[in-house]
Design an enzyme around this catalytic site. Structure first.
Site, PDB file in Angstrom:
ATOM      1  N   SER A  14      -4.851   6.235 -10.236  1.00  0.00           N
ATOM      2  CA  SER A  14      -3.522   6.811 -10.010  1.00  0.00           C
ATOM      3  C   SER A  14      -2.455   5.764 -10.261  1.00  0.00           C
ATOM      4  O   SER A  14      -2.726   4.560 -10.280  1.00  0.00           O
ATOM      5  CB  SER A  14      -3.408   7.356  -8.575  1.00  0.00           C
ATOM      6  OG  SER A  14      -3.779   6.370  -7.621  1.00  0.00           O
ATOM      7  N   GLU A  16       1.860   4.703  -9.671  1.00  0.00           N
ATOM      8  CA  GLU A  16       3.071   4.921  -8.878  1.00  0.00           C
ATOM      9  C   GLU A  16       4.309   4.526  -9.677  1.00  0.00           C
ATOM     10  O   GLU A  16       4.363   3.452 -10.276  1.00  0.00           O
ATOM     11  CB  GLU A  16       2.983   4.102  -7.591  1.00  0.00           C
ATOM     12  CG  GLU A  16       4.163   4.292  -6.661  1.00  0.00           C
ATOM     13  CD  GLU A  16       3.923   3.654  -5.311  1.00  0.00           C
ATOM     14  OE1 GLU A  16       2.915   4.039  -4.656  1.00  0.00           O
ATOM     15  OE2 GLU A  16       4.701   2.757  -4.927  1.00  0.00           O
ATOM     16  N   THR A  47       8.162   7.193  -5.712  1.00  0.00           N
ATOM     17  CA  THR A  47       8.643   6.580  -4.483  1.00  0.00           C
ATOM     18  C   THR A  47      10.086   6.984  -4.167  1.00  0.00           C
ATOM     19  O   THR A  47      10.803   7.541  -4.997  1.00  0.00           O
ATOM     20  CB  THR A  47       8.596   5.051  -4.564  1.00  0.00           C
ATOM     21  OG1 THR A  47       9.633   4.595  -5.449  1.00  0.00           O
ATOM     22  CG2 THR A  47       7.248   4.571  -5.065  1.00  0.00           C
ATOM     23  N   HIS A  76       6.623  10.646  -2.310  1.00  0.00           N
ATOM     24  CA  HIS A  76       6.812   9.764  -1.160  1.00  0.00           C
ATOM     25  C   HIS A  76       7.874  10.377  -0.243  1.00  0.00           C
ATOM     26  O   HIS A  76       8.846  10.970  -0.710  1.00  0.00           O
ATOM     27  CB  HIS A  76       7.290   8.390  -1.609  1.00  0.00           C
ATOM     28  CG  HIS A  76       6.221   7.565  -2.238  1.00  0.00           C
ATOM     29  ND1 HIS A  76       5.983   6.258  -1.896  1.00  0.00           N
ATOM     30  CD2 HIS A  76       5.315   7.865  -3.194  1.00  0.00           C
ATOM     31  CE1 HIS A  76       4.987   5.781  -2.620  1.00  0.00           C
ATOM     32  NE2 HIS A  76       4.566   6.740  -3.421  1.00  0.00           N
ATOM     33  N   ASP A 108      11.054   1.013   4.702  1.00  0.00           N
ATOM     34  CA  ASP A 108      11.670  -0.261   5.057  1.00  0.00           C
ATOM     35  C   ASP A 108      13.089  -0.053   5.550  1.00  0.00           C
ATOM     36  O   ASP A 108      13.751   0.915   5.172  1.00  0.00           O
ATOM     37  CB  ASP A 108      11.696  -1.189   3.839  1.00  0.00           C
ATOM     38  CG  ASP A 108      10.297  -1.543   3.355  1.00  0.00           C
ATOM     39  OD1 ASP A 108       9.405  -1.687   4.213  1.00  0.00           O
ATOM     40  OD2 ASP A 108      10.103  -1.659   2.130  1.00  0.00           O
ATOM     41  N   TYR A 146      -2.609  -1.685   5.354  1.00  0.00           N
ATOM     42  CA  TYR A 146      -2.190  -3.040   4.998  1.00  0.00           C
ATOM     43  C   TYR A 146      -3.355  -4.018   5.164  1.00  0.00           C
ATOM     44  O   TYR A 146      -3.653  -4.438   6.287  1.00  0.00           O
ATOM     45  CB  TYR A 146      -1.003  -3.459   5.884  1.00  0.00           C
ATOM     46  CG  TYR A 146       0.135  -2.471   5.774  1.00  0.00           C
ATOM     47  CD1 TYR A 146       1.117  -2.639   4.813  1.00  0.00           C
ATOM     48  CD2 TYR A 146       0.187  -1.334   6.584  1.00  0.00           C
ATOM     49  CE1 TYR A 146       2.146  -1.721   4.673  1.00  0.00           C
ATOM     50  CE2 TYR A 146       1.207  -0.402   6.445  1.00  0.00           C
ATOM     51  CZ  TYR A 146       2.188  -0.605   5.492  1.00  0.00           C
ATOM     52  OH  TYR A 146       3.193   0.325   5.349  1.00  0.00           O
ATOM     53  N   HIS A 150       0.431  -5.317   8.513  1.00  0.00           N
ATOM     54  CA  HIS A 150       1.861  -5.064   8.316  1.00  0.00           C
ATOM     55  C   HIS A 150       2.644  -6.240   8.881  1.00  0.00           C
ATOM     56  O   HIS A 150       2.249  -6.855   9.875  1.00  0.00           O
ATOM     57  CB  HIS A 150       2.257  -3.770   9.023  1.00  0.00           C
ATOM     58  CG  HIS A 150       3.622  -3.264   8.670  1.00  0.00           C
ATOM     59  ND1 HIS A 150       4.784  -3.802   9.205  1.00  0.00           N
ATOM     60  CD2 HIS A 150       4.020  -2.283   7.821  1.00  0.00           C
ATOM     61  CE1 HIS A 150       5.827  -3.164   8.715  1.00  0.00           C
ATOM     62  NE2 HIS A 150       5.402  -2.244   7.873  1.00  0.00           N
ATOM     63  N   LYS A 166      -2.937   7.070  12.199  1.00  0.00           N
ATOM     64  CA  LYS A 166      -2.471   7.908  11.092  1.00  0.00           C
ATOM     65  C   LYS A 166      -3.564   8.880  10.658  1.00  0.00           C
ATOM     66  O   LYS A 166      -3.286  10.053  10.364  1.00  0.00           O
ATOM     67  CB  LYS A 166      -2.039   7.031   9.914  1.00  0.00           C
ATOM     68  CG  LYS A 166      -0.810   6.179  10.184  1.00  0.00           C
ATOM     69  CD  LYS A 166      -0.556   5.224   9.023  1.00  0.00           C
ATOM     70  CE  LYS A 166       0.595   4.274   9.326  1.00  0.00           C
ATOM     71  NZ  LYS A 166       0.812   3.298   8.228  1.00  0.00           N
ATOM     72  N   GLN A 177      -1.301  -1.463   0.746  1.00  0.00           N
ATOM     73  CA  GLN A 177      -0.269  -2.351   0.212  1.00  0.00           C
ATOM     74  C   GLN A 177      -0.911  -3.237  -0.850  1.00  0.00           C
ATOM     75  O   GLN A 177      -2.141  -3.415  -0.877  1.00  0.00           O
ATOM     76  CB  GLN A 177       0.294  -3.198   1.356  1.00  0.00           C
ATOM     77  CG  GLN A 177       1.331  -4.221   0.985  1.00  0.00           C
ATOM     78  CD  GLN A 177       2.581  -3.593   0.401  1.00  0.00           C
ATOM     79  OE1 GLN A 177       2.607  -3.363  -0.813  1.00  0.00           O
ATOM     80  NE2 GLN A 177       3.579  -3.331   1.224  1.00  0.00           N
ATOM     81  N   PHE A 217       8.310 -10.124  -3.929  1.00  0.00           N
ATOM     82  CA  PHE A 217       7.557  -8.990  -3.396  1.00  0.00           C
ATOM     83  C   PHE A 217       6.588  -9.425  -2.299  1.00  0.00           C
ATOM     84  O   PHE A 217       6.500  -8.801  -1.243  1.00  0.00           O
ATOM     85  CB  PHE A 217       6.771  -8.307  -4.520  1.00  0.00           C
ATOM     86  CG  PHE A 217       7.600  -7.445  -5.431  1.00  0.00           C
ATOM     87  CD1 PHE A 217       8.954  -7.248  -5.220  1.00  0.00           C
ATOM     88  CD2 PHE A 217       7.016  -6.823  -6.531  1.00  0.00           C
ATOM     89  CE1 PHE A 217       9.717  -6.459  -6.067  1.00  0.00           C
ATOM     90  CE2 PHE A 217       7.769  -6.020  -7.383  1.00  0.00           C
ATOM     91  CZ  PHE A 217       9.113  -5.848  -7.151  1.00  0.00           C
ATOM     92  N   HIS A 267      -5.113   2.478  -7.262  1.00  0.00           N
ATOM     93  CA  HIS A 267      -3.735   2.951  -7.333  1.00  0.00           C
ATOM     94  C   HIS A 267      -2.884   1.826  -7.908  1.00  0.00           C
ATOM     95  O   HIS A 267      -2.741   0.761  -7.301  1.00  0.00           O
ATOM     96  CB  HIS A 267      -3.239   3.337  -5.938  1.00  0.00           C
ATOM     97  CG  HIS A 267      -1.896   4.004  -5.927  1.00  0.00           C
ATOM     98  ND1 HIS A 267      -1.689   5.273  -6.403  1.00  0.00           N
ATOM     99  CD2 HIS A 267      -0.681   3.567  -5.482  1.00  0.00           C
ATOM    100  CE1 HIS A 267      -0.423   5.613  -6.245  1.00  0.00           C
ATOM    101  NE2 HIS A 267       0.207   4.587  -5.702  1.00  0.00           N
TER     102      HIS A 267
END
Length: 295
Positions: A14, A16, A47, A76, A108, A146, A150, A166, A177, A217, A267
């Site tokens: 996939s 993004e 996104t 998203h 964020d 993550y 995170h 979740k 991530q 990043f 992804h």
């Protein structure tokens, strides 16, 4: 088709994409989607911009992909700068347009805001957003996780607890991530299994495009750049083409190892730049994801 159903049938690839800041940038996004589309991705995602600033374009691109292409698409959705009613309205519009998949994220903080603070009447956590979606809609539902924790989690145990929450509240699968050391992903998978997380976990891979960008990043998301990769990035820091080629080579090896270890999918964070992902997929010849001109 819901992505969870695709994952039951096959291992996925996939990609993004992100919406432009201005409307006249939308055609360029579709050109990038078309180029990557030649490799038959199993789904793409679109996104939100920083702080939810481009959510109207997210909706527009997502709906257009769903209605005008054969690609499965996932929108998203974040909690940033939106009330519950506004979020509900987005979900209604996506549902009416036939979009079947959403990834629920907290998001964020807006630029200039150090900590996330929900607007009055808004959602404070991704888990609250997941609860709302599950209570009111029938979307296929993804959430984030993550491998290195995170940035706001006090420790890895707390972080895996949030990931489990979740899933318990209804996430069908998780997407990680970005990371550049696969050992962090494999360690995360061990913790996830020990915590009873039994949904597919898809690793997220970002091919490096230039040195300054990837340093920015990783500093924002808390990902580690391995020392050997870091040295090469420094050596080529003034040559973006060399760094891009390094990124293709590094990501190709990274994805190859992940694939050989049985991940349910890959992804790619494309950043609307199709060149690197196209080269990586050409290098790897993953089953079902070879461009037509390579056959």
């Amino acid at each position: 088709m819901k992505i969870k159903e695709i994952l039951q049938q096959k291992r996925t690839v996939s990609c993004e994409f992100f919406p432009p800041r201005e409307e006249d940038g939308i055609p360029a996004v579709f050109r990038a989607i078309d180029r990557v589309g030649s490799f038959n991705p199993d789904f793409i995602s679109v996104t939100y911009g920083a702080g939810g600033s481009t959510r109207a374009f997210t909706e527009r691109i997502t709906m257009q992909v769903k209605q005008e292409t054969d690609l499965e698409v996932m929108a998203h959705l974040t909690c940033v700068a939106q009330t519950r009613e506004e979020v509900h309205g987005v979900l209604e519009r996506l549902n009416e347009a036939g979009v079947e998949n959403v990834i629920a994220l907290r998001g964020d903080p807006p630029q200039g805001q150090e900590n996330f603070v929900p607007v009055d009447g808004g959602f404070g956590h991704a888990t609250e957003l997941i609860d709302h979606i599950r209570a009111n809609f029938d979307f296929g539902l993804a959430a984030a996780c993550y491998p290195e924790g995170h940035t706001e989690s006090p420790d890895l145990d707390s972080d895996i607890h949030y990931a489990r929450e979740k899933v318990d509240r209804g996430a069908d699968f998780l997407i990680t991530q970005l990371f550049y050391d696969n050992s962090y992903f494999f360690d995360f998978m061990d913790r996830a299994h020990q915590a009873g997380i039994d949904v597919p976990i898809i690793p997220g891979v970002l091919p490096i495009l230039n040195t300054a960008q990837i340093r920015r990043f990783t500093s924002l998301c808390g990902a580690t750049i391995p020392s050997d990769l870091d040295r090469k990035l420094e050596d080529y820091s003034e040559d973006d083409n060399a760094v891009r080629d390094l990124g293709v080579e590094y990501a190709s090896r990274q994805v190859e190892e992940l694939w050989e270890n049985g991940v349910p999918g890959i992804h790619f964070y494309v950043l609307n730049r199709s060149y690197s992902v196209s080269r990586i997929l050409s290098n790897l010849n993953l089953p079902g994801h070879v461009a037509a001109d390579q056959n």
